[in-house]
Design a protein around this motif. Structure first.
Motif, short mmCIF file in Angstrom:
data_model
loop_
_atom_site.label_atom_id
_atom_site.label_comp_id
_atom_site.label_asym_id
_atom_site.label_seq_id
_atom_site.Cartn_x
_atom_site.Cartn_y
_atom_site.Cartn_z
N TYR A 133 0.83 -1.21 0.00
CA TYR A 133 0.00 0.00 0.00
C TYR A 133 0.86 1.26 0.00
O TYR A 133 0.54 2.24 -0.71
N PHE A 134 1.93 1.26 0.77
CA PHE A 134 2.83 2.42 0.79
C PHE A 134 3.40 2.69 -0.61
O PHE A 134 3.52 3.85 -1.03
N LYS A 135 3.73 1.62 -1.32
CA LYS A 135 4.25 1.81 -2.67
C LYS A 135 3.14 2.31 -3.60
O LYS A 135 3.35 3.17 -4.45
N TYR A 136 1.95 1.73 -3.43
CA TYR A 136 0.78 2.13 -4.23
C TYR A 136 0.47 3.61 -4.03
O TYR A 136 0.19 4.34 -4.97
N LYS A 137 0.55 4.04 -2.77
CA LYS A 137 0.11 5.41 -2.43
C LYS A 137 1.22 6.43 -2.60
O LYS A 137 1.00 7.52 -3.14
N TRP A 138 2.43 6.09 -2.11
CA TRP A 138 3.50 7.10 -2.07
C TRP A 138 4.78 6.64 -2.77
O TRP A 138 5.82 7.26 -2.59
N LYS A 139 4.73 5.53 -3.48
CA LYS A 139 5.91 4.99 -4.17
C LYS A 139 7.07 4.69 -3.21
O LYS A 139 8.24 4.82 -3.56
N THR A 140 6.72 4.32 -2.00
CA THR A 140 7.75 3.95 -1.02
C THR A 140 8.43 2.65 -1.47
O THR A 140 7.76 1.72 -1.91
N ASP A 141 9.75 2.61 -1.36
CA ASP A 141 10.49 1.42 -1.78
C ASP A 141 10.14 0.24 -0.87
O ASP A 141 10.45 0.25 0.32
N GLU A 142 9.50 -0.77 -1.44
CA GLU A 142 9.07 -1.92 -0.62
C GLU A 142 10.26 -2.75 -0.11
O GLU A 142 10.14 -3.46 0.89
N LEU A 143 11.38 -2.64 -0.79
CA LEU A 143 12.59 -3.36 -0.35
C LEU A 143 12.97 -2.92 1.07
O LEU A 143 13.32 -3.72 1.92
N ILE A 144 12.88 -1.60 1.28
CA ILE A 144 13.24 -1.04 2.59
C ILE A 144 12.11 -1.23 3.59
O ILE A 144 12.33 -1.66 4.73
N SER A 145 10.88 -0.92 3.15
CA SER A 145 9.77 -0.94 4.12
C SER A 145 9.50 -2.35 4.65
O SER A 145 9.23 -2.53 5.84
N THR A 146 9.54 -3.37 3.77
CA THR A 146 9.29 -4.73 4.27
C THR A 146 10.36 -5.15 5.28
O THR A 146 10.05 -5.75 6.30
N PHE A 147 11.60 -4.80 4.98
CA PHE A 147 12.71 -5.17 5.87
C PHE A 147 12.58 -4.48 7.24
O PHE A 147 12.72 -5.11 8.28
N LEU A 148 12.30 -3.18 7.21
CA LEU A 148 12.22 -2.42 8.47
C LEU A 148 11.03 -2.85 9.30
O LEU A 148 11.14 -3.05 10.52
N ILE A 149 9.87 -3.01 8.66
CA ILE A 149 8.67 -3.43 9.41
C ILE A 149 8.89 -4.81 10.01
O ILE A 149 8.54 -5.08 11.16
N SER A 150 9.49 -5.70 9.22
CA SER A 150 9.74 -7.06 9.71
C SER A 150 10.63 -7.05 10.94
O SER A 150 10.33 -7.72 11.94
N ASN A 151 11.72 -6.32 10.87
CA ASN A 151 12.64 -6.27 12.01
C ASN A 151 11.97 -5.73 13.26
O ASN A 151 12.19 -6.24 14.37
N ALA A 152 11.16 -4.69 13.08
CA ALA A 152 10.47 -4.12 14.24
C ALA A 152 9.50 -5.13 14.84
O ALA A 152 9.41 -5.28 16.07
N LEU A 153 8.79 -5.86 13.99
CA LEU A 153 7.80 -6.82 14.48
C LEU A 153 8.44 -7.99 15.23
O LEU A 153 7.88 -8.51 16.19
N ILE A 154 9.62 -8.40 14.77
CA ILE A 154 10.30 -9.50 15.46
C ILE A 154 10.58 -9.12 16.92
O ILE A 154 10.36 -9.92 17.83
#
Length: 348
Positions: A133-154
């Protein structure tokens, strides 16, 4: 056209063969250097996983969640999306399944198991879908966002395991056990292989039909090959920033649920054990083909089981499996091998 397709296929097979051959050569060299009884180590490495029902079943059981994470990565890669958050999505899926099972300990399995699986699927889909959704809405790089969100959730899940979910009667960093009616039926005792493997294989077949036999799968693949071409062809490209990530995350979440409900029956710190990262290697070996993900996952599980067997019965450590997997991962992603294979296939 048919000739080009055949050449690409041959190049892919040659490249994979060279990569696996080099990886096994590295493993052989390491065993001869590290082990005082190399022939015994080699025997247990290659034959150990197939020696009896216990080892064989556990190897197949280890492949089951890898098939799911490999499928999840394949969906993302097929549409040129990158999901580096698989580890966190597996973690969150396991948490969701465990939490539901612990909340309804008296519920029948007919209702409780689908509820837990749905929660795991939804949790994984939501986490990965956010990056889409972030990429869809704001073209956020999913490579970075998936990695960062994943690490935080762990870290968050680890905190829950050692906090509110922690089993006070255990000295280990584990949650309470889920009720027995939610455990998946074992099909090859005394191993942990359970009935989920059958549904996972069916899921791989369904994924193949979705990707290669449906209109949406066709649009997803075209978008992955060339977003510009897809856009000029009238395809809503932005839609395929979101859908593959939701599917990818959902499959990772299911992998977490399968691990908890089929094998561990509880949540413990670090339970994902690299499933998310190994899913990337599995998808790369399979060239993102849903059916090819099955033997690729079996290969990875075989390497791990062989290393465990060699460690127990000989004098090498488990790290040998990690080295072989790393070499495979490196060579599969290395362009030089693919280029060599392509030139070889042209000569043929």
């Amino acid at each position: 056209m048919a000739t080009d397709r055949k050449s690409r296929y041959l190049a892919s097979v040659y490249g994979l063969g060279i990569s696996l051959g080099v990886a096994f050569l590295v493993m052989l060299i390491m065993i001869f250097i590290m082990s005082k009884a190399p022939m015994q180590t080699l025997y247990y490495f290659f034959v150990g996983p197939l020696m009896n029902k216990y080892y064989l079943g556990n190897m197949l059981n280890a492949a089951a969640p890898l098939i799911l994470t490999g499928l999840g990565i394949s969906f993302a890669f097929k549409s040129s999306m990158f999901n580096l958050g698989g580890e966190g999505q597996v973690y969150v899926g396991g948490l969701a399944a465990t939490a539901v099972c612990l909340m309804i300990p008296e519920m029948s399995a007919v209702i409780g198991i689908p509820l837990s699986l749905a929660a795991a699927l939804g949790a994984g889909a939501l986490v990965a879908g956010l990056s889409g959704y972030f990429k869809y809405k704001w073209k956020t790089d999913e490579l970075i966002s998936t990695f960062l969100i994943s690490n935080a959730l762990i870290f968050i899940v680890d905190n829950l395991i050692t906090g509110v979910l922690h089993d006070p009667e255990s000295s280990l960093l584990v949650s309470r056990k889920i009720a027995e009616q939610f455990w998946f039926l074992k099909i090859l005792l005394p191993s942990n292989l359970n009935i989920s493997i059958l549904f996972i294989l069916l899921l791989a077949v369904l994924a193949y039909f979705y990707l290669f036999k449906t209109h949406q799968g066709y649009e997803m693949r075209i978008t992955g090959l060339s977003p510009e071409f897809a856009r000029y062809g009238g395809i809503n490209v932005k839609k395929y920033f979101l859908i593959p990530m939701v599917l990818s995350g959902g499959l990772h979440g299911l992998a977490g649920a399968v691990s908890v409900m089929g094998t561990q029956h509880m949540l413990f710190k670090g339970f994902s054990g690299g499933m998310g990262w190994n899913g990337i290697a599995v998808a790369l070996i399979a060239r993102n083909h849903p059916i090819a993900v099955i033997p690729a996952a079996l290969f990875f599980a075989y390497i791990e089981a062989g290393a465990k067997s060699a460690m127990i019965n000989s004098d090498v450590t488990m790290e040998i499996a990690a080295v072989v997997q790393a070499v495979v991962f490196y060579l599969i992603t290395a362009k030089v091998i693919q280029d060599l294979a392509a030139r070889r296939s042209v000569k043929v």
